[in-house]
Design an enzyme around this catalytic site. Structure first.
Site, short mmCIF file in Angstrom:
data_model
loop_
_atom_site.label_atom_id
_atom_site.label_comp_id
_atom_site.label_asym_id
_atom_site.label_seq_id
_atom_site.Cartn_x
_atom_site.Cartn_y
_atom_site.Cartn_z
N ASP A 1 0.81 -1.21 0.00
CA ASP A 1 0.00 0.00 0.00
C ASP A 1 0.85 1.27 0.00
O ASP A 1 0.47 2.28 -0.59
CB ASP A 1 -0.93 0.01 1.21
CG ASP A 1 -2.04 -1.02 1.11
OD1 ASP A 1 -2.29 -1.52 -0.01
OD2 ASP A 1 -2.65 -1.34 2.14
N GLU B 1 -5.46 9.63 4.46
CA GLU B 1 -5.85 10.20 5.74
C GLU B 1 -5.05 11.46 6.05
O GLU B 1 -3.95 11.66 5.53
CB GLU B 1 -5.60 9.17 6.86
CG GLU B 1 -4.13 8.83 7.03
CD GLU B 1 -3.88 7.53 7.75
OE1 GLU B 1 -4.83 6.76 7.94
OE2 GLU B 1 -2.70 7.27 8.10
N THR C 1 -9.07 1.34 5.99
CA THR C 1 -8.62 0.00 6.39
C THR C 1 -7.34 0.02 7.22
O THR C 1 -6.93 -1.01 7.74
CB THR C 1 -8.35 -0.88 5.15
OG1 THR C 1 -7.31 -0.29 4.38
CG2 THR C 1 -9.59 -1.02 4.30
N ASN D 1 -6.90 4.15 10.74
CA ASN D 1 -8.27 4.35 11.21
C ASN D 1 -8.83 3.10 11.87
O ASN D 1 -9.46 3.17 12.94
CB ASN D 1 -9.14 4.77 10.03
CG ASN D 1 -10.63 4.74 10.34
OD1 ASN D 1 -11.12 5.55 11.09
ND2 ASN D 1 -11.33 3.79 9.74
#
Length: 252
Positions: free
Chosen positions: A41, A114, A154, A157
């Site tokens: 990611d 985020e 995912t 958070n």
């Protein structure tokens, strides 16, 4: 088809990069039709931030062994061209933070997953938070706050007990980090049209920073957080990759 490959520095990803670029070529991102990432990611997020300056440049992320890759597709080399053409396109929102630092300097940060506001010292932060300028602002004591898009829901958070948001939904999550007051605090799901105004109370004694994947700003005094009205990025989702579709509540 022109492809710009981006890979994690890990040996496995670098080996895959050599194989893929040898088979399909390596094109500068500005000239490419697609950006393809190899890794997890983090590598995908770096490419998505790169794509912010190149509107409509889609990113296809592939996970390598040992990478979580919660929004990455499975790794294969032999049918990449067909997968790129067949993949579903998901338009991802971009968060924007308009920041004023304690010295008066203004800055802007962008985030795809985020925006994190957190304390810089041992003392907990004290924040005055208003949503859409309506009602009385809430005074929050704690380690900080996280404003999250569906893509980012995912990760950090979730470790904080925040909600999982469906990929492609028009929602944001506001989740607290070790909130002490108010005692009734719980994560909040907001419309992605919501605007958060945050003021740091006693900023000189309780300094707060804002962090995104693209950078960190220290010693903020106030910030306005919202979905950017004119920026999006495109993530390509492999239709056959159920492991990617399921966590976000989507049917590819």
């Amino acid at each position: 088809m022109k492809i710009a490959f981006r890979a994690s520095p890990k040996p496995g990803a670098q080996g895959a990069l050599k194989e893929l670029s040898g088979r399909y070529g390596q094109t500068p991102a500005a000239e490419a039709d697609f950006i393809v990432t190899i890794g997890g990611d983090g590598t995908a997020l770096e490419a998505l931030h790169e794509a912010l300056t190149m509107p409509a440049k889609p990113v296809f992320a592939m996970r390598t062994d040992g990478s979580v890759g919660s929004f990455c597709n499975s790794f294969r080399t032999h049918d990449l061209t067909e997968r790129l053409h067949a993949a579903s396109r998901v338009q991802l929102p971009v968060l924007q933070a308009e920041i004023e630092q304690a010295g008066g300097r203004s800055q802007v940060l962008f985030a795809i997953n985020e925006i994190v506001l957190n304390r810089q010292v041992f003392q907990q932060a004290k924040l005055k938070v208003a949503v859409d300028g309506e009602g009385d602002p809430m005074i929050i004591n704690g380690d900080g706050l996280v404003l999250t898009t569906p893509l980012g829901s995912t990760a950090f958070n979730r470790t904080l007990g925040g909600p999982l948001l469906p990929l492609g939904s028009s929602l944001l999550a506001l989740t607290g980090i070790a909130i002490r007051r108010p005692a009734v605090w719980s994560p909040v799901v907001l419309s992605d049209h919501a605007i958060l105004d945050v003021e740091v109370i006693a900023a000189a004694h309780r300094p707060v920073q804002i962090a995104t994947t693209s950078g960190t700003v220290l010693n903020i005094s106030r910030a306005r957080l919202f979905r950017s009205p004119d920026r999006t990025v495109t993530l390509l989702v492999d239709r056959e990759d159920e492991s990617l579709c399921t966590p976000f509540g989507r049917q590819c």
